[in-house]
Design a protein around this motif. Structure first.
Motif, PDB file in Angstrom:
ATOM      1  N   THR A  56       0.778  -1.116  -0.008  1.00 26.58           N
ATOM      2  CA  THR A  56      -0.141  -0.187  -0.015  1.00 26.58           C
ATOM      3  C   THR A  56       0.886   1.313  -0.028  1.00 26.58           C
ATOM      4  O   THR A  56       0.504   2.164  -0.594  1.00 26.58           O
ATOM      5  CB  THR A  56      -0.947   0.122   1.253  1.00 26.58           C
ATOM      6  N   ARG A  57       2.162   1.178   0.580  1.00 27.82           N
ATOM      7  CA  ARG A  57       2.779   2.266   0.652  1.00 27.82           C
ATOM      8  C   ARG A  57       3.326   2.456  -0.722  1.00 27.82           C
ATOM      9  O   ARG A  57       3.882   3.560  -1.154  1.00 27.82           O
ATOM     10  CB  ARG A  57       3.934   2.194   1.708  1.00 27.82           C
ATOM     11  N   ALA A  58       3.743   1.346  -1.447  1.00 32.39           N
ATOM     12  CA  ALA A  58       4.224   1.418  -2.780  1.00 32.39           C
ATOM     13  C   ALA A  58       3.266   1.965  -3.887  1.00 32.39           C
ATOM     14  O   ALA A  58       3.455   2.623  -4.803  1.00 32.39           O
ATOM     15  CB  ALA A  58       4.611  -0.025  -3.216  1.00 32.39           C
ATOM     16  N   ALA A  59       2.015   1.904  -3.301  1.00 31.97           N
ATOM     17  CA  ALA A  59       0.748   2.646  -4.162  1.00 31.97           C
ATOM     18  C   ALA A  59       0.841   3.997  -4.070  1.00 31.97           C
ATOM     19  O   ALA A  59       0.647   4.765  -5.052  1.00 31.97           O
ATOM     20  CB  ALA A  59      -0.234   1.855  -3.773  1.00 31.97           C
ATOM     21  N   ALA A  60       1.633   4.484  -3.110  1.00 30.66           N
ATOM     22  CA  ALA A  60       1.656   6.028  -3.122  1.00 30.66           C
ATOM     23  C   ALA A  60       2.756   6.427  -3.763  1.00 30.66           C
ATOM     24  O   ALA A  60       3.039   7.514  -4.209  1.00 30.66           O
ATOM     25  CB  ALA A  60       1.938   6.330  -1.652  1.00 30.66           C
ATOM     26  N   ALA A  61       4.000   5.629  -4.406  1.00 32.62           N
ATOM     27  CA  ALA A  61       4.928   5.974  -4.790  1.00 32.62           C
ATOM     28  C   ALA A  61       4.790   6.677  -6.122  1.00 32.62           C
ATOM     29  O   ALA A  61       5.577   7.518  -6.440  1.00 32.62           O
ATOM     30  CB  ALA A  61       5.767   4.767  -5.282  1.00 32.62           C
ATOM     31  N   PRO A  62       3.674   6.566  -7.150  1.00 34.34           N
ATOM     32  CA  PRO A  62       3.720   7.393  -8.472  1.00 34.34           C
ATOM     33  C   PRO A  62       3.305   8.831  -7.897  1.00 34.34           C
ATOM     34  O   PRO A  62       3.650   9.725  -8.655  1.00 34.34           O
ATOM     35  CB  PRO A  62       2.721   6.592  -9.083  1.00 34.34           C
ATOM     36  N   VAL A  63       2.535   8.710  -6.922  1.00 40.61           N
ATOM     37  CA  VAL A  63       2.008  10.091  -6.540  1.00 40.61           C
ATOM     38  C   VAL A  63       3.244  10.802  -5.924  1.00 40.61           C
ATOM     39  O   VAL A  63       3.428  12.305  -6.041  1.00 40.61           O
ATOM     40  CB  VAL A  63       1.041   9.739  -5.451  1.00 40.61           C
ATOM     41  N   ILE A  64       3.959  10.241  -5.168  1.00 39.44           N
ATOM     42  CA  ILE A  64       5.107  10.965  -4.321  1.00 39.44           C
ATOM     43  C   ILE A  64       6.158  11.111  -5.679  1.00 39.44           C
ATOM     44  O   ILE A  64       6.477  12.383  -5.610  1.00 39.44           O
ATOM     45  CB  ILE A  64       5.805  10.102  -3.666  1.00 39.44           C
ATOM     46  N   GLU A  65       6.428  10.530  -6.400  1.00 37.86           N
ATOM     47  CA  GLU A  65       7.257  11.030  -7.540  1.00 37.86           C
ATOM     48  C   GLU A  65       6.847  12.377  -8.212  1.00 37.86           C
ATOM     49  O   GLU A  65       7.571  13.262  -8.387  1.00 37.86           O
ATOM     50  CB  GLU A  65       7.346   9.867  -8.647  1.00 37.86           C
ATOM     51  N   ALA A  92       6.382  14.602   1.393  1.00 36.71           N
ATOM     52  CA  ALA A  92       6.059  13.997   0.371  1.00 36.71           C
ATOM     53  C   ALA A  92       4.948  12.938   0.511  1.00 36.71           C
ATOM     54  O   ALA A  92       3.840  12.920  -0.144  1.00 36.71           O
ATOM     55  CB  ALA A  92       6.857  13.518  -0.617  1.00 36.71           C
ATOM     56  N   PHE A  93       5.280  12.083   1.454  1.00 36.92           N
ATOM     57  CA  PHE A  93       4.245  11.043   1.744  1.00 36.92           C
ATOM     58  C   PHE A  93       3.066  11.477   2.252  1.00 36.92           C
ATOM     59  O   PHE A  93       2.012  11.213   1.954  1.00 36.92           O
ATOM     60  CB  PHE A  93       4.978  10.032   2.876  1.00 36.92           C
ATOM     61  N   HIS A  94       3.195  12.369   3.507  1.00 32.37           N
ATOM     62  CA  HIS A  94       1.832  13.261   4.042  1.00 32.37           C
ATOM     63  C   HIS A  94       0.973  13.723   3.007  1.00 32.37           C
ATOM     64  O   HIS A  94       0.026  13.579   2.913  1.00 32.37           O
ATOM     65  CB  HIS A  94       2.205  14.029   5.140  1.00 32.37           C
ATOM     66  N   SER A  95       1.697  14.546   2.011  1.00 35.10           N
ATOM     67  CA  SER A  95       1.014  14.893   0.768  1.00 35.10           C
ATOM     68  C   SER A  95       0.316  14.019  -0.056  1.00 35.10           C
ATOM     69  O   SER A  95      -0.728  14.221  -0.785  1.00 35.10           O
ATOM     70  CB  SER A  95       1.885  15.809   0.002  1.00 35.10           C
ATOM     71  N   SER A  96       0.895  12.953  -0.263  1.00 33.63           N
ATOM     72  CA  SER A  96       0.335  11.880  -0.984  1.00 33.63           C
ATOM     73  C   SER A  96      -0.998  11.344  -0.368  1.00 33.63           C
ATOM     74  O   SER A  96      -2.047  10.917  -0.921  1.00 33.63           O
ATOM     75  CB  SER A  96       1.225  10.579  -1.390  1.00 33.63           C
ATOM     76  N   LEU A  97      -1.106  11.207   0.933  1.00 35.44           N
ATOM     77  CA  LEU A  97      -2.311  10.730   1.566  1.00 35.44           C
ATOM     78  C   LEU A  97      -3.227  11.727   1.593  1.00 35.44           C
ATOM     79  O   LEU A  97      -4.391  11.387   1.705  1.00 35.44           O
ATOM     80  CB  LEU A  97      -1.489  10.650   3.092  1.00 35.44           C
ATOM     81  N   GLU A  98      -2.852  13.227   1.587  1.00 33.78           N
ATOM     82  CA  GLU A  98      -3.764  14.101   1.598  1.00 33.78           C
ATOM     83  C   GLU A  98      -4.471  14.040   0.289  1.00 33.78           C
ATOM     84  O   GLU A  98      -5.889  14.036   0.020  1.00 33.78           O
ATOM     85  CB  GLU A  98      -3.335  15.612   1.913  1.00 33.78           C
TER      86      GLU A  98
END
Length: 198
Positions: A131-140, A152-158
Motif C-alpha cells: 500500500t505504501r508502494a501504491a503512493a510511490a507514483p504520486v510521491i514521484e 511528500a508521503f503525507h501530501s500523497s495521503l492528503e
C-alpha cells in the motif's frame, strides 16, 4: 438430410481447468459485479461452474483469496498511475492521475472496495509495504513540486484522502444532480495549487 452416425460418441462439455491465477481473475470480475461482501468461496465456485472444495486445491482459504485479490488490485493501480503519469510533471500529472484514479474506481467498484478494506499500517507487513508502494507514483509527481521525504508521503495521503472521499460521495449517490466533473476538476486544481505553495 444427413442421418446421424449411430455410434457417434456423446459430446460432453469439458470443465474449465482451475488455476490460482484463473481463480483470482474470476474473483476480480465477481467483485465488480457482486461486491466485496458477496465474495465467498462457494459463490465464486458457482460462477466458475464447479464446487467450493475444488477451489481449495488452489487457494488456502477465503482470507487467502481476498488478500491475493487486494495485492493484485494494488499492483494494477500502481501500474495505471505510473502509465498515466509517465512524462508528466506538476499540475499536468496531478490532474491526469486524479482523473485516472476516479475512472478506475467507477469502472471497477468492487476492486476499488478491496483496495480500501485494510489499514495502511495493519499486521500484514507485505500488504503494508504494497500500500505504501501504491503512493510511490504520486510521491514521484509531488517531487516535481520540490516535496520529499515524509512531507511528500503525507501530501500523497492528503491527495488520496481527497480522491477517495470524492469518489465515495459519487458512488453512494450523495452528489446526484451536481456537475461532479466540474467540482472534481476544481478540487484537483486547488490541491495542485496547495502543492505549489508548499
Amino acid at each position: 438430410m444427413t442421418a446421424a452416425r449411430p455410434n457417434a460418441p456423446a459430446v460432453t462439455k469439458r470443465a474449465t481447468k482451475l488455476s490460482r491465477d484463473g481463480i483470482v481473475n474470476a474473483a476480480l470480475t465477481f467483485l465488480d459485479r457482486e461486491g466485496w461482501d458477496a465474495l465467498t468461496i462457494n459463490a465464486l465456485a458457482t460462477q466458475l461452474g464447479t464446487k467450493g472444495p475444488s477451489l481449495y486445491n488452489h487457494v488456502d482459504s477465503l482470507d487467502d483469496l481476498r488478500r491475493t485479490v487486494r495485492m493484485r488490485v494494488i499492483g494494477d493501480i500502481i501500474g495505471m498511475l505510473n502509465t498515466v503519469a509517465d512524462g508528466r510533471t506538476r499540475d499536468d500529472a496531478v490532474v491526469t492521475m486524479a482523473a485516472a484514479y476516479r475512472s478506475y474506481a467507477h469502472h471497477h467498484p468492487g476492486r476499488y472496495s478491496a483496495f480500501t478494506r485494510m489499514p495502511l499500517g495493519g499486521d500484514d507487513p507485505e500488504y503494508t509495504e504494497a500500500t505504501r508502494a501504491a503512493a510511490a507514483p504520486v510521491i514521484e509527481v509531488l517531487s516535481s513540486y520540490g516535496l520529499s521525504g515524509e512531507d511528500a508521503f503525507h501530501s500523497s495521503l492528503e491527495f488520496w484522502s481527497a480522491m477517495h472521499g470524492f469518489v465515495l460521495l459519487e458512488m453512494t449517490g450523495v452528489m446526484n444532480g451536481i456537475d461532479t466533473d466540474a467540482v472534481f476538476t476544481d478540487m484537483v486544481v486547488r490541491l495542485a495549487a496547495g502543492m505549489e505553495r508548499r
